[in-house]
Design an enzyme around this catalytic site. Sequence first.
Site, PDB file in Angstrom:
ATOM      1  N   ASP A 163       9.648   3.208   0.355  1.00  0.00           N
ATOM      2  CA  ASP A 163       8.515   3.736   1.111  1.00  0.00           C
ATOM      3  C   ASP A 163       8.765   3.398   2.578  1.00  0.00           C
ATOM      4  O   ASP A 163       8.558   2.277   3.016  1.00  0.00           O
ATOM      5  CB  ASP A 163       7.212   3.108   0.620  1.00  0.00           C
ATOM      6  CG  ASP A 163       5.986   3.652   1.344  1.00  0.00           C
ATOM      7  OD1 ASP A 163       6.141   4.209   2.455  1.00  0.00           O
ATOM      8  OD2 ASP A 163       4.870   3.509   0.826  1.00  0.00           O
ATOM      9  N   TYR A 194       0.859  -1.188   0.000  1.00  0.00           N
ATOM     10  CA  TYR A 194       0.000   0.000   0.000  1.00  0.00           C
ATOM     11  C   TYR A 194       0.890   1.231   0.000  1.00  0.00           C
ATOM     12  O   TYR A 194       1.664   1.442   0.934  1.00  0.00           O
ATOM     13  CB  TYR A 194      -0.887  -0.001   1.239  1.00  0.00           C
ATOM     14  CG  TYR A 194      -1.742   1.244   1.396  1.00  0.00           C
ATOM     15  CD1 TYR A 194      -2.863   1.446   0.586  1.00  0.00           C
ATOM     16  CD2 TYR A 194      -1.428   2.207   2.357  1.00  0.00           C
ATOM     17  CE1 TYR A 194      -3.647   2.586   0.728  1.00  0.00           C
ATOM     18  CE2 TYR A 194      -2.215   3.349   2.498  1.00  0.00           C
ATOM     19  CZ  TYR A 194      -3.322   3.530   1.688  1.00  0.00           C
ATOM     20  OH  TYR A 194      -4.093   4.648   1.836  1.00  0.00           O
ATOM     21  N   LYS A 254       4.020   9.172   8.962  1.00  0.00           N
ATOM     22  CA  LYS A 254       3.845   8.705  10.343  1.00  0.00           C
ATOM     23  C   LYS A 254       4.727   9.443  11.345  1.00  0.00           C
ATOM     24  O   LYS A 254       4.358  10.481  11.857  1.00  0.00           O
ATOM     25  CB  LYS A 254       4.127   7.193  10.426  1.00  0.00           C
ATOM     26  CG  LYS A 254       3.360   6.345   9.430  1.00  0.00           C
ATOM     27  CD  LYS A 254       1.950   6.065   9.849  1.00  0.00           C
ATOM     28  CE  LYS A 254       1.302   5.041   8.927  1.00  0.00           C
ATOM     29  NZ  LYS A 254      -0.096   4.807   9.237  1.00  0.00           N
TER      30      LYS A 254
END
Length: 489
Positions: free
Chosen positions: A282, A187, A310
């Site tokens: 990522d 994702y 995050k």
Amino acid sequence: MAQGFSMNEYPDVDQVYKDLRKLISLPIRSIRKDAMEDIIHNYFDKKCGKSKAMITKASEYIPGGVQHNLSFNHPFPLVFTEASGAYLYDLDGNKYIDFLQAGGPTVLGSNPTSVRKKVIELLNTTGPVTGLFHEYEYKLAEKIVELVPSVEMFRMLGSGTEACMASIRVARLATKKKNIVKMGGAYHGWSDQLAYGLRIPGTRHFEANGVPKSIFKYTQEFYPNDLNALESVLKRNRFCGGTAAVLIEPVGPESGTRPLDFGFNKGVRELCDKYGALLIFDEVVTAFRIGLSGAQGYFGVTPDLTIFGKVVAGGYPSAGGLGGKKEYMKYVSAGLQTGTKKALIGGTMAANPLSSAAGYFTLCEMEKTGALEKSGRAGDRLTKGLQKLIKKYDLPFVAFNQGSICHLETVGTMLLDINIKKFWTIKKTIAEAHKRKHAMEEMGAAYMSEGLVTLAGSRLYTSASDTDAVIDDALKRFDRVFQKVEGVA
């Protein structure tokens, strides 16, 4: 444990896959029907009445009654009112051990006092946003460049999704090539071009509802741990636009749900060099959770671009960013100057003073307190304890961890395989995935009733606030849940 990293040892990937294949070959074993009915009646209905009433009211104004994909919805979402360290508290006053940690960013634990005080000071002076430059933009960027060797420059963005979008635009400008190759099952946010091969490798566009298939003309996927499959895609792309970038999560798709062989990232780096593609890591979850230098520091592999999210804002909003070599980062320069053709990027609220300061002080506190090592030790203790419980009750469940990223697979929803060559089987496989997802939701509800908040009932993030006492308490709660699984005497 290496200094600055949360991983004490890398999981035995071959054994993990062997155990996972066994799990998905067996019938689903979830919470017994009578136990599930008891949980819903005696916990959710009796002890969470205020949450239920608020969600019912919210459903009149909010689709599904909740705004966040991470919210646990079975049998209904709970309303949380307080977060502190290792714990969460709901509207009815129930206390929970927090293994969601906002989806991963709060490595120090929820709402750490040291960061909150600094944010309040700034809020009292500058306010949350001015739209103009603030010193903490510089301080955060400088700290990230200092910590992550591959990053020479950093630009903060509004989210991990935005950072992923920016990275592929930069890659196309830098290489003058078209195709983006991603690892199947990963994702990378919900932008159109990357909503491909989600959750289960081989699904291609099947989960991308609302996105025209034509959008994926220059997006491909390859199977995790298969360098030959990646090279086949790269070879093919040479004759139809070339490959601008290969985009991967360095621990594996979905935060390592499908873990990668330790040397896999190095192999991807070599293939990118061979075919002239940029390597994009990522690290939305792994940067500053696996290591202060990112997962790339742990694996010793240097990407061309790194996607942040995050932790970069310490759990505060506008948590996203892109970092990399100066020759690539010139394409995301801001302001009104002309010259280099720039990637189309925006974000009024990106790099606001509040989020920049929160990120800066979070990273400083993590560095000062050894938070990564503490969270990793908690992850090891939790995982080993879960493995003992699985053995105790002779369950087919699988527990493994990459430092403070812990996986507890009870149904293996995302470990199913799609065979594109046998396209007639795809619909059945997806239906099986949804069936297993429901069982996973029931397990998650059972955890919640024992005061354990997880990510979708299958992933747990530990933090520096998770002492041995917290973990041991959590394991007693997991023990009580496992006693309610079908087939346990």
